[in-house]
Design a protein around this motif. Structure first.
Motif, PDB file in Angstrom:
ATOM      1  N   HIS A  78      -7.929  -4.675   3.786  1.00 31.06           N
ATOM      2  CA  HIS A  78      -6.686  -4.329   3.095  1.00 31.06           C
ATOM      3  C   HIS A  78      -6.469  -5.238   1.884  1.00 31.06           C
TER       4      HIS A  78
ATOM      5  N   ALA B  42       0.825  -1.209   0.000  1.00 28.70           N
ATOM      6  CA  ALA B  42       0.000   0.000   0.000  1.00 28.70           C
ATOM      7  C   ALA B  42       0.854   1.251   0.000  1.00 28.70           C
TER       8      ALA B  42
ATOM      9  N   TRP C 288      -4.757   3.516   4.060  1.00 22.20           N
ATOM     10  CA  TRP C 288      -5.889   2.712   3.607  1.00 22.20           C
ATOM     11  C   TRP C 288      -7.154   3.545   3.456  1.00 22.20           C
TER      12      TRP C 288
ATOM     13  N   LEU D  93     -10.412   2.512   9.289  1.00 22.26           N
ATOM     14  CA  LEU D  93      -9.122   2.288   8.643  1.00 22.26           C
ATOM     15  C   LEU D  93      -8.202   3.490   8.856  1.00 22.26           C
TER      16      LEU D  93
END
Length: 815
Positions: free
Chosen positions: A352, A315, A386, A382
């Protein structure tokens, strides 16, 4: 169980240590005399058993015995100062003066006859001065310094004063840096204050960094520890002292991701040796997650396998624009179970994984509805990045969901302090702190920019089909005078004669209808009157029992022939008596003993634990004619007092002029139209409201109301049956009425705009209607439904099966 009142010093402990604070001038406390210590110890002679005391675990972690335990054991043998001081000298290698001072500090703050005593600032100061004396007599004594750090209720002394005294004691040691490192080994559940001790040592003597890292260990996850690790990383790189230890590098990487610093995590990962990156990519972890668990029998350490950091790095790389590297890290990530929430674990990894799959393995025209469901099913907030990535996915089709995520993230970021309170003057951390603060500003700027880029909010989730013809009438009803049937009188003016027929109180045995809670009941033959509370027309959640109703039975309470709404609501401003010598009914006249306990609605919180009143008055009674409660001016089957609460017209049998009388109309403020004109959202809403009205959301055993006068520390309880819910019989719905045109409902629903509810609350008091938002997927065969009654709410997944909407509860919350 720990010593009562022990204040565990938090991460602010040494914020001013490097400022060179001087000790504030204190009146010198006289040393303890032999007579005073003798008197304090004599208490042990009168005790039939040792005083209750749980050993302080922080001494144990330094390999020390809790000094109070030593004192208790010695005093039970022989409660004389000389004997106890000798035991302390023997156990801790102290001289007589240091042992005497340590003994006084312990006895002052933990009295043997009352270990639960509430200390005064003077007692805390005296103990602190005694410990400082001991520290000068026994420089560097860990038992004395730990006694200072675990001083009960040290917050009673100003923070700067306490810090200055501790610094004086620490600097009395022959080697303050070495002593600070030893103290940092206390670790455990000290909320991270040992991290600044290690940082202090390194600030004064950078060459102790390897031993400071060893003392600190690898179990720290907070921002303070992350700053220390990051500063250590920078220091080792600057001094070219070789590779950063692999385990410490991995811990720093995990902490950076946890502390929402993805760009710094990517930077660190790229600077690691190739072998270290390959080990991480393969999932060969070098650290374990551990934490202390406090138990009655002592502390233990629980060790768990570390979480997979590869999705977090993926991420972070994706956020930085390196899609190929992100895909590589994600391809190596371990599979994620789909039932983490059911196992009681953090379900965020499921969201995720779903988000990364959507972004890194895209399908043409993919609908992110599945992400909506995954996020709602988990129900966890989150963190960055995210929340930003999920909002960016939602903004193409589900803009309000994107707005909710970004608004929450921005609000959370703005609430964070601008500076770190503790390490502001630890120079060793200056560079790391500056880097973190710059990353914090960048994070907030990206979130604010994404929020500002969203189209302006349109308002209600359900569109208005056309102009609202009922709105002007509702405005008139809200502005009309109150239709209250009761007058207030002093209790002393109540009639003294017995009514005919005679009424006698009923103490128990009655079974009210569902949704009613008995307050007071009386009987005359088989005729029974029951005064009851209900939230049917007053949906106030946990704030009170709702409105007062008068129920009548002609068969001794087996069935109820009449249910009359009184128009009175608990605490607005009256509370009706549960017991009274004043009969409720005399002919057609109803008299109810009451007191004014007017709720201060500004005190309402969720949960409403500290409700207060703004006006009180006792010894009153309220009087009204039964015929006034029963009056139905337009003969539509709804008494005028009920229509006032419904905001329907008591002088017109059909408020919305659609051919259905208000007594029969399930949507009395929404004109009916021909079937088939409603949209898919309206049909879904009708099915959802029907499901809610089946009663599955009725909450059991809620505590409601102001503190009882007889038990001011307890809230009024509804111990039996069910707390009534507005949705059980009447749903107060907050939305534009146009969104319900053509909807067919099987239960009564009252629909108001947010502006009308605000006006109604001024008139009737706070109440909690139902707000519903619907998000349909691209195909129109699934929907995410969010319902919110302000004090509780939840989310549902709706699917069409065999031509009907079916519902699955994803998450729920209650204050």
């Amino acid at each position: 169980m720990h010593k009562p009142g022990v204040f565990v010093v938090g991460p602010w402990l040494l914020a001013l240590l490097l400022l060179g604070l001087t000790s504030p001038t204190l009146a010198a406390s006289a040393p303890a005399s032999a007579a005073e210590l003798h008197e304090l110890l004599q208490t042990f002679r009168r005790l039939k058993e040792p005083p209750e005391h749980d050993e302080e675990p922080h001494f144990e972690r330094l390999g020390l015995e809790d000094p109070y335990t030593v004192i208790v054991r010695a005093a039970l043998e022989h409660p004389e100062p000389g004997h106890v001081i000798a035991k302390l000298r023997e156990r801790y290698a102290l001289n007589a003066a240091a042992a005497r001072a340590l003994l006084l500090g312990q006895l002052v703050t933990i009295p043997p006859d009352d270990p639960w005593a509430t200390l005064t600032p003077e007692q805390v100061r005296r103990a602190l001065e005694s410990y400082l004396t001991a520290a000068h007599e026994a420089p560097g004594s860990l038992v004395v310094l730990t006694a200072i750090l675990t001083l009960p209720q040290s917050y009673l002394v100003p923070k700067q004063e306490f810090e200055a005294r501790f610094l004086e004691a620490l600097d009395a040691a022959p080697a303050p840096v070495e002593t600070a490192i030893q103290l940092s080994r206390m670790g455990g559940d000290l909320h991270g204050w040992h991290v600044p001790l290690a940082a202090l040592a390194v600030s004064r003597q950078p060459e102790v960094l390897p031993r400071a890292l060893e003392a600190l260990g690898l179990g720290e996850h907070g921002r303070t520890a992350t700053l220390f690790y990051f500063a250590a990383f920078q220091a080792l790189r600057a001094h070219q002292d070789g590779d950063f230890p692999a385990a410490t590098a991995e811990r720093l990487l995990r902490n950076l991701l946890k502390q929402q610093q993805p760009s710094l995590a990517v930077e660190l990962a790229r600077q690691l040796p190739a072998t270290a990156r390959e080990a991480l990519l393969a999932g060969r972890w070098t650290v374990q997650d551990s934490h202390y668990i406090s138990t009655v029998g002592g502390d233990r350490i629980e060790v768990e396998p570390p979480g997979d950091l590869r999705p977090g790095l993926a991420a972070a790389l994706l956020l930085g624009g390196d899609t190929q590297a992100a895909a590589d890290w994600f391809a190596h990530a371990a599979p994620v179970p789909s039932n983490l929430r059911e196992q009681g674990k953090d379900c965020s990894p499921e969201v995720h994984h779903a988000l990364l799959s959507f972004l890194l393995k895209p399908e043409p025209g993919a609908d992110p509805f599945s992400l909506l469901v995954a996020d709602a099913r988990c129900g966890r907030v989150l963190e960055y990045p995210w929340n930003l990535m999920l909002a960016q996915v939602f903004q193409s089709r589900y803009q309000e969901e994107a707005r909710d995520h970004l608004s929450l993230a921005v609000e959370s970021e703005r609430r964070k302090p601008d500076v770190m309170p503790l390490q502001a003057h630890l120079t060793f951390l200056d560079g790391a702190r500056a880097t973190f603060e710059a990353a914090d500003k960048e994070r907030l700027a990206r979130l604010e920019s994404a929020l500002a880029a969203l189209p302006k909010q349109t308002g209600d989730s359900m569109p208005a089909a056309e102009a609202d013809p009922v709105a002007p009438r509702i405005r008139e009803l809200l502005a009309a005078p109150s239709a209250s049937a009761f007058t207030e009188h002093p209790l002393a003016e109540a009639p003294k004669t017995k009514p005919s027929p005679r009424w006698s109180p009923i103490k128990s045995g009655l079974q009210p209808p569902a949704g009613f809670h008995a307050v007071r009941a009386e009987r005359s033959g088989k005729r029974v009157l029951l005064l009851a509370l209900s939230q049917r027309l007053d949906p106030v959640g946990e704030v009170s029992g709702g409105g007062y109703w008068l129920l009548e039975s002609q068969d001794g309470g087996r069935t109820w022939s009449s249910l009359l709404y009184t128009g009175l609501r608990q605490y607005r401003p009256y509370e009706l008596a549960k017991k009274s010598s004043l009969p409720m009914l005399d002919g057609d006249t109803l008299r109810l003993e009451a007191s004014v306990r007017e709720l201060e609605e500004k005190s309402i919180t969720f949960p409403p634990l500290k409700l207060t009143t703004k006006r009180e008055k006792k010894n009153l009674f309220l009087q009204a004619r039964l015929s006034e409660l029963q009056r139905d001016s337009d003969a539509d089957g709804l008494p005028d007092l009920v229509e006032e609460r419904f905001l329907t017209d008591p002088k017109a049998a059909d408020t919305d002029a659609d051919g259905l009388s208000d007594g029969e109309d399930p949507l009395p403020q929404v004109p009916a139209v021909d079937r088939g004109s409603e949209g898919p959202e309206a049909r879904l809403l009708a099915a959802f409201l029907a499901m809610l009205n089946e009663g599955e959301h009725v909450q059991k055993g809620l505590e409601v109301g102001l503190p009882d006068e007889d038990s001011p520390q307890d809230v009024l309880r509804l111990p039996k049956g069910t707390t009534p819910e507005s949705r059980y019989d009447v749903t107060f719905l907050e939305m534009k009425r146009g969104g319900l045109r053509g909807v067919r409902l099987t239960s009564r629903t009252l629909v108001f705009t947010s502006e009308e509810i605000a006006k109604a609350e001024e008139r009737f008091g706070r109440f909690f209607g139902l707000d519903v938002s619907l998000l349909l997927n691209a195909k129109g065969d699934q929907a995410l439904i969010t319902w919110n009654a302000r004090w509780r709410g939840g989310r549902y997944l709706a699917r069409i099966q065999n031509g009907q909407w079916v519902f699955e509860s994803l998450s729920s919350w209650i204050t």
